[in-house]
Design a protein around this motif. Structure first.
Motif, PDB file in Angstrom:
ATOM      1  N   UNK A   1       0.815  -1.216   0.000  1.00 35.12           N
ATOM      2  CA  UNK A   1       0.000   0.000   0.000  1.00 35.12           C
ATOM      3  C   UNK A   1       0.845   1.262   0.000  1.00 35.12           C
ATOM      4  N   UNK A   2       1.970   1.254   0.738  1.00 37.29           N
ATOM      5  CA  UNK A   2       2.737   2.493   0.939  1.00 37.29           C
ATOM      6  C   UNK A   2       4.123   2.465   0.314  1.00 37.29           C
ATOM      7  N   UNK A   3       4.969   1.504   0.708  1.00 39.04           N
ATOM      8  CA  UNK A   3       6.346   1.519   0.239  1.00 39.04           C
ATOM      9  C   UNK A   3       6.443   1.401  -1.273  1.00 39.04           C
ATOM     10  N   UNK A   4       5.566   0.598  -1.863  1.00 37.71           N
ATOM     11  CA  UNK A   4       5.642   0.358  -3.310  1.00 37.71           C
ATOM     12  C   UNK A   4       5.356   1.624  -4.121  1.00 37.71           C
ATOM     13  N   UNK A   5       4.763   2.627  -3.496  1.00 36.33           N
ATOM     14  CA  UNK A   5       4.479   3.876  -4.199  1.00 36.33           C
ATOM     15  C   UNK A   5       5.687   4.800  -4.258  1.00 36.33           C
ATOM     16  N   UNK A   6       6.724   4.481  -3.493  1.00 26.63           N
ATOM     17  CA  UNK A   6       7.898   5.340  -3.420  1.00 26.63           C
ATOM     18  C   UNK A   6       8.912   4.973  -4.495  1.00 26.63           C
TER      19      UNK A   6
ATOM     20  N   UNK B   1       4.186   9.786  -4.930  1.00 23.07           N
ATOM     21  CA  UNK B   1       3.401  10.321  -6.050  1.00 23.07           C
ATOM     22  C   UNK B   1       2.441  11.443  -5.661  1.00 23.07           C
ATOM     23  N   UNK B   2       2.198  11.636  -4.351  1.00 22.63           N
ATOM     24  CA  UNK B   2       1.278  12.685  -3.912  1.00 22.63           C
ATOM     25  C   UNK B   2       1.691  13.181  -2.537  1.00 22.63           C
ATOM     26  N   UNK B   3       1.200  14.357  -2.190  1.00 22.48           N
ATOM     27  CA  UNK B   3       1.512  14.912  -0.875  1.00 22.48           C
ATOM     28  C   UNK B   3       0.913  14.061   0.233  1.00 22.48           C
ATOM     29  N   UNK B   4      -0.254  13.498  -0.014  1.00 21.22           N
ATOM     30  CA  UNK B   4      -0.885  12.650   0.990  1.00 21.22           C
ATOM     31  C   UNK B   4       0.004  11.466   1.342  1.00 21.22           C
ATOM     32  N   UNK B   5       0.503  10.768   0.315  1.00 20.18           N
ATOM     33  CA  UNK B   5       1.371   9.614   0.552  1.00 20.18           C
ATOM     34  C   UNK B   5       2.659  10.053   1.242  1.00 20.18           C
ATOM     35  N   UNK B   6       3.255  11.158   0.783  1.00 17.99           N
ATOM     36  CA  UNK B   6       4.493  11.643   1.385  1.00 17.99           C
ATOM     37  C   UNK B   6       4.297  11.971   2.861  1.00 17.99           C
TER      38      UNK B   6
ATOM     39  N   UNK C   1      25.905   2.894   6.164  1.00 15.40           N
ATOM     40  CA  UNK C   1      26.370   4.276   6.040  1.00 15.40           C
ATOM     41  C   UNK C   1      25.207   5.259   5.919  1.00 15.40           C
ATOM     42  N   UNK C   2      24.012   4.756   5.630  1.00 14.00           N
ATOM     43  CA  UNK C   2      22.845   5.635   5.490  1.00 14.00           C
ATOM     44  C   UNK C   2      22.346   6.034   6.875  1.00 14.00           C
ATOM     45  N   UNK C   3      22.221   7.336   7.107  1.00 16.14           N
ATOM     46  CA  UNK C   3      21.848   7.844   8.432  1.00 16.14           C
ATOM     47  C   UNK C   3      20.532   8.623   8.420  1.00 16.14           C
ATOM     48  N   UNK C   4      19.951   8.841   7.246  1.00  7.98           N
ATOM     49  CA  UNK C   4      18.703   9.594   7.172  1.00  7.98           C
ATOM     50  C   UNK C   4      17.953   9.236   5.897  1.00  7.98           C
ATOM     51  N   UNK C   5      16.621   9.400   5.954  1.00  6.86           N
ATOM     52  CA  UNK C   5      15.763   9.187   4.796  1.00  6.86           C
ATOM     53  C   UNK C   5      14.937  10.452   4.573  1.00  6.86           C
ATOM     54  N   UNK C   6      14.916  10.951   3.355  1.00  7.80           N
ATOM     55  CA  UNK C   6      14.108  12.119   3.000  1.00  7.80           C
ATOM     56  C   UNK C   6      13.004  11.689   2.044  1.00  7.80           C
ATOM     57  N   UNK C   7      11.782  12.158   2.309  1.00 10.86           N
ATOM     58  CA  UNK C   7      10.635  11.818   1.469  1.00 10.86           C
ATOM     59  C   UNK C   7      10.165  13.073   0.751  1.00 10.86           C
ATOM     60  N   UNK C   8      10.244  13.079  -0.560  1.00  4.45           N
ATOM     61  CA  UNK C   8       9.749  14.200  -1.347  1.00  4.45           C
ATOM     62  C   UNK C   8       8.422  13.864  -2.013  1.00  4.45           C
ATOM     63  N   UNK C   9       7.930  14.782  -2.790  1.00  3.78           N
ATOM     64  CA  UNK C   9       6.626  14.613  -3.448  1.00  3.78           C
ATOM     65  C   UNK C   9       6.748  15.055  -4.894  1.00  3.78           C
ATOM     66  N   UNK C  10       6.287  14.223  -5.803  1.00  3.52           N
ATOM     67  CA  UNK C  10       6.388  14.553  -7.230  1.00  3.52           C
ATOM     68  C   UNK C  10       5.200  15.369  -7.733  1.00  3.52           C
ATOM     69  N   UNK C  11       4.099  15.368  -6.957  1.00  2.00           N
ATOM     70  CA  UNK C  11       2.887  16.079  -7.413  1.00  2.00           C
ATOM     71  C   UNK C  11       2.850  17.485  -6.857  1.00  2.00           C
TER      72      UNK C  11
END
Length: 230
Positions: free
Chosen positions: A174-179, A194-199, A220-230
């Motif tokens: 439902x969620x991860x596959x949309x990223x 894909x949308x602000x709601x999902x982000x 080595x990854x210390x952070x995750x950033x979530x952006x929005x394409x819409x």
């Protein structure tokens, strides 16, 4: 989580608790989240049948309640279904509107972060206190599941997504596959929704799980950033 069927002796209190949790959750979010939650609350207070656990209503009536057009209703209902708050129980037929179910267990799970703002009695009543974990046995070495091995052509996100799906297939679907992965650079993994709601949902509820998954694949990854394409 308790089963939230608001019927019987404590039905009135349960209804108020659900609406209180929704209201506090809305006020803790941005205007988009506030509007979505307010629309849910209007459906609950005006059309939801607590006895049967059903919401029988057509798009045209929802549009009138929300003061929007039916295209907006279709889009918002899809978001609520994706969030797990709403399910279609019976599809519309000739002369009969759609019958929905509201998953109040999921609603309360998603509003848990604000329960303490409503008072300790509220949190206790809805079972916010987690069960105490048993003390670790010092003679037992905890088993760590290895990160999935890389396959030819795999990027970091593909490996992380596969591991997350093994742990929680529903959330992954439902969620991860949309990223989509944008890049991994300087210890930061950038994903786009894909949308602000999902982000917004992923940032609020799933960032910790995402970071843990990335770190299993690449420490080595210390952070995750979530952006929005819409």
């Amino acid at each position: 989580m308790l089963a939230t069927r608001a019927v019987g002796r404590n039905a009135a209190a349960m209804k108020y608790d659900i609406l209180s949790a929704l209201g506090a959750h809305a006020l803790s979010g941005d205007k988009h989240r506030q509007r979505m939650v307010l629309r849910v609350m209007i459906l609950v207070t005006t059309r939801y049948n607590w006895q049967s656990g059903e919401l029988s209503i057509g798009r045209a009536e929802i549009a009138r309640l929300w003061s929007v057009d039916e295209r907006t209703v279709k889009r918002e209902l899809a978001k609520l279904r994706a969030a797990g708050w709403l399910r279609i129980k019976r599809a519309p037929a000739k002369g009969r509107v759609t019958v929905y179910e509201i998953d109040f267990d999921q609603v309360l799970s998603d509003t848990r972060a604000v329960w303490d703002r409503l008072g300790p009695d509220f949190a206790d009543r809805l079972g916010a206190a987690p069960a105490p974990e048993p003390e670790a046995d010092p003679t037992v070495v905890p088993f760590q599941r290895p990160a999935p091995a890389a396959e030819p052509g795999d990027d970091t996100w593909t490996r992380v997504l596969r591991m997350l799906a093994e742990r929680d297939a529903a959330t992954a679907r439902v969620w991860y596959a949309q990223l989509t992965e944008v890049e991994v650079s300087d210890g930061v993994a950038e994903l786009v929704a894909p949308s602000r709601f999902v982000a917004d949902y992923v940032r609020t509820h799933l960032t910790a799980q995402l970071l843990a998954g990335f770190r299993r694949v690449d420490p080595a990854i210390r952070a995750v950033k979530i952006g929005c394409s819409a």
